[in-house]
Write an enzyme that holds these catalytic residues in place. Structure first.
Site, PDB file in Angstrom:
ATOM      1  N   SER A 261      29.394  -8.160  -3.894  1.00 15.21           N
ATOM      2  CA  SER A 261      28.320  -8.962  -4.472  1.00 15.21           C
ATOM      3  C   SER A 261      28.535  -9.006  -5.978  1.00 15.21           C
ATOM      4  O   SER A 261      29.432  -8.343  -6.505  1.00 15.21           O
ATOM      5  CB  SER A 261      26.959  -8.342  -4.142  1.00 15.21           C
ATOM      6  OG  SER A 261      26.792  -7.179  -4.922  1.00 15.21           O
ATOM      7  N   LYS A 262      27.689  -9.777  -6.641  1.00 18.49           N
ATOM      8  CA  LYS A 262      27.881 -10.001  -8.072  1.00 18.49           C
ATOM      9  C   LYS A 262      27.959  -8.706  -8.876  1.00 18.49           C
ATOM     10  O   LYS A 262      28.657  -8.626  -9.873  1.00 18.49           O
ATOM     11  CB  LYS A 262      26.749 -10.870  -8.618  1.00 18.49           C
ATOM     12  CG  LYS A 262      26.876 -12.312  -8.181  1.00 18.49           C
ATOM     13  CD  LYS A 262      26.429 -13.257  -9.293  1.00 18.49           C
ATOM     14  CE  LYS A 262      26.726 -14.691  -8.945  1.00 18.49           C
ATOM     15  NZ  LYS A 262      25.749 -15.284  -8.029  1.00 18.49           N
ATOM     16  N   ARG A 263      27.248  -7.694  -8.411  1.00 19.28           N
ATOM     17  CA  ARG A 263      27.227  -6.479  -9.224  1.00 19.28           C
ATOM     18  C   ARG A 263      28.575  -5.756  -9.237  1.00 19.28           C
ATOM     19  O   ARG A 263      28.798  -4.856 -10.023  1.00 19.28           O
ATOM     20  CB  ARG A 263      26.094  -5.543  -8.785  1.00 19.28           C
ATOM     21  CG  ARG A 263      26.363  -4.763  -7.563  1.00 19.28           C
ATOM     22  CD  ARG A 263      25.107  -4.185  -6.962  1.00 19.28           C
ATOM     23  NE  ARG A 263      25.256  -4.098  -5.540  1.00 19.28           N
ATOM     24  CZ  ARG A 263      25.895  -3.117  -4.912  1.00 19.28           C
ATOM     25  NH1 ARG A 263      26.406  -2.126  -5.596  1.00 19.28           N
ATOM     26  NH2 ARG A 263      26.005  -3.130  -3.601  1.00 19.28           N
ATOM     27  N   HIS A 264      29.505  -6.168  -8.366  1.00 23.61           N
ATOM     28  CA  HIS A 264      30.833  -5.561  -8.399  1.00 23.61           C
ATOM     29  C   HIS A 264      31.731  -6.191  -9.449  1.00 23.61           C
ATOM     30  O   HIS A 264      32.911  -5.874  -9.541  1.00 23.61           O
ATOM     31  CB  HIS A 264      31.508  -5.670  -7.022  1.00 23.61           C
ATOM     32  CG  HIS A 264      30.839  -4.848  -5.977  1.00 23.61           C
ATOM     33  ND1 HIS A 264      30.105  -5.402  -4.963  1.00 23.61           N
ATOM     34  CD2 HIS A 264      30.775  -3.515  -5.816  1.00 23.61           C
ATOM     35  CE1 HIS A 264      29.620  -4.435  -4.192  1.00 23.61           C
ATOM     36  NE2 HIS A 264      30.005  -3.289  -4.702  1.00 23.61           N
ATOM     37  N   GLY A 265      31.205  -7.097 -10.219  1.00 25.79           N
ATOM     38  CA  GLY A 265      32.022  -7.718 -11.265  1.00 25.79           C
ATOM     39  C   GLY A 265      32.137  -9.197 -11.031  1.00 25.79           C
ATOM     40  O   GLY A 265      31.482  -9.750 -10.157  1.00 25.79           O
TER      41      GLY A 265
END
Ligand code: GLU
Length: 494
Positions: A261-265
């Site tokens: 997801s977006k929080r992984h970069g």
């Protein structure tokens, strides 16, 4: 039979790296088999599809060099063909017109849920509980339409959808090239909608018709589509079409094992271009995310195209690992043709210097590039390693450099300046020789001479060996930097 693969993105956002990997696998499989790789833009969801997203997908694919062999097919333009196939299925009896309204379906589901909730209530007998469960079950089970066996339409001219008659009393099996053989009971699928009440095709119908019409022989896609395949197979069968081979590739997970997801970069493929990764590194990295060939870590597209196979796709989800991507990128930076690398680097140099560099500095950086190109794992990191070319950091010496430019060291620097000023040939080997003989003539170790000159030339910024640094900076700039520090030592208030 010619192998035909396709990448079929929905243009509702960026080309994320999972999509890029799907495109890559399809591209390589087609290459491996001297086949064709096609692109289909699945833009049937008019509300969510945008031209901007189509452009982003095309841009990402062209950056990665994954060009399709034919012009893209736009699914939205094929609605008439989809409708024609749905009608053909009605004519053959494999599909039917269904007059059940969405409101009725909703009411049915709500009733089922209410009964199921009642079955959980306290104070009822086990028999009552069982009876309620039995009553809820068909209401919550995959939908079988009352019109599937040809019930009369309601009076008037009611709207209808076209549904496929789900197979009964059998199982549906996917022979997946990655996941193996998987079956579900036909009771697990509903009488799925092929054409909505407004006459638009559903994804399930469109994807099957398009894959068939495009001659797709291998459907390679994310395993989030595996369940859809069980619903698509009956459509192929009803149409009397052979099935393509299916290969469902496990998802990419984040470094913590959770679904990406977006929080992984940054997840958009071109965001990696914006961060200074090379497309060949991206391909090599994405390739190894879920596919392997012996213990070879790094492949060019050409190498991969010679050995790519579906059997070697891993069954387990892959994990995104930015440190590994950096290593792969560093490798491809080292391999990169220097003229191309210089071209890629110039915007980053400009950004690092906060200004356009003059031609002379660019020329010197280009000369240094073969030696310097292992000094960064991304383009901005590499650009940063050239900082000493445009700044000696003279006003901002770090502690070590300040110490190196004080006391006896300065006397030695002054002496050395005189010696090297007359060096006949301003080349690193000659300069290295000059430095060595200076040390031996004055009975000094290199540790006594190197630090002040390094501090004067780079102000403490990281840089490789002194002799090449002196060559790259040139005689005038080298002497000017030394002179600056000698003068400052004489007039400390300056
Ligand atoms: N359009 C679908 C998606 O973007 C892919 C469909 C397919 O590959 O069959 O997820």
């Amino acid at each position: 039979m010619t192998t035909i693969t396709r990448f079929a993105p929905s243009p509702t956002g960026m080309l994320h790296i999972g999509g890029a990997r799907t495109a890559l696998f399809n591209y390589l499989y087609a290459q491996r088999n001297q086949g064709k790789f096609l692109l289909r833009i699945e833009d049937t969801d008019k509300a969510r599809s945008t031209q901007e997203a189509v452009d982003a997908i095309l841009d990402g694919m062209s950056w990665l060099g994954l060009e399709a062999d034919d012009a893209p097919v736009y699914q939205g333009e094929r609605a008439a063909r989809h409708a024609e196939c749905a009608e053909a299925l009605v004519a053959s009896g494999a599909a039917f017109r269904c007059y059940v309204t969405p409101e009725e379906l909703q009411a049915r589901r709500e009733e089922g849920e209410a009964i199921r909730a009642a079955a959980k209530a306290d104070g009822i007998s086990e028999d009552e509980r069982q009876a309620l469960r039995a009553k809820a079950e068909p209401l919550l089970a995959p939908f079988r339409s009352p019109y599937r066996d040809g019930g009369n339409p309601p009076p008037g001219n009611p709207a209808y959808s076209i549904r496929l008659k789900a197979p009964e009393g059998t199982s549906i099996t996917v022979h997946d090239e990655v996941q193996g053989e998987i079956s579900i009971a036909s009771s697990e699928i509903d009488d799925l909608i092929l054409l909505r009440r407004d006459g638009t095709p559903t994804y399930m119908l469109a994807v099957v018709v398009d894959d068939h019409d495009m001659g797709v022989t291998h459907v390679i896609r994310g395993d989030d589509h595996l369940r859809n395949t069980f619903r698509q197979i009956p459509i192929y069968k009803a149409m009397g079409w052979g099935l393509p081979a299916f290969a469902h590739v496990p998802m990419i997970h984040g470094d913590d094992g959770a679904k990406l997801s977006k929080r992984h970069g940054a997840l958009s493929t071109t965001a990696y271009r914006e961060m200074g990764y090379l497309p060949e590194a991206m391909n090599a990295y994405l390739l190894r995310l879920g596919w392997s060939h012996g213990d070879q870590e790094i492949f060019t597209l050409e190498e991969a195209a010679n050995v790519f196979s579906l059997e070697a796709i891993n069954k387990a989800p892959a994990r995104l690992d930015i440190a590994k991507l950096n290593d792969v990128n560093a490798h491809f930076i080292r391999q990169c043709n220097e003229d191309r690398l210089m071209e890629l680097l110039i915007p980053w140099l400009t950004e690092a210097a906060e200004d356009e560099l003059d031609n002379d500095t660019i020329r010197r950086i280009r000369i240094a590039l073969p030696t310097m190109k292992d000094r960064g794992s991304t383009l901005p990191e590499l650009a940063e390693s050239f900082r000493f070319f445009w700044t000696s950091n003279a006003d901002n010496l770090n502690k070590k450099a300040r110490k190196a430019l004080s006391g006896d060291s300065l006397d030695r620097l002054a002496l050395l300046r005189q010696t090297i000023a007359n060096t006949a040939e301003w080349r690193d080997t000659a300069l290295q020789h000059e430095l060595e003989s200076f040390c031996s003539v004055h009975d000094l170790s290199f540790g006594q001479v190197g630090p002040p000159i390094r501090a004067a030339l780079t102000g403490g910024l990281p840089a490789p060996d002194l002799a090449p640094v002196m060559e790259w900076l040139g005689r005038d700039e080298t002497l000017a930097r030394i002179d600056f520090h000698l003068a400052r030592a004489e007039n400390p208030s300056d």
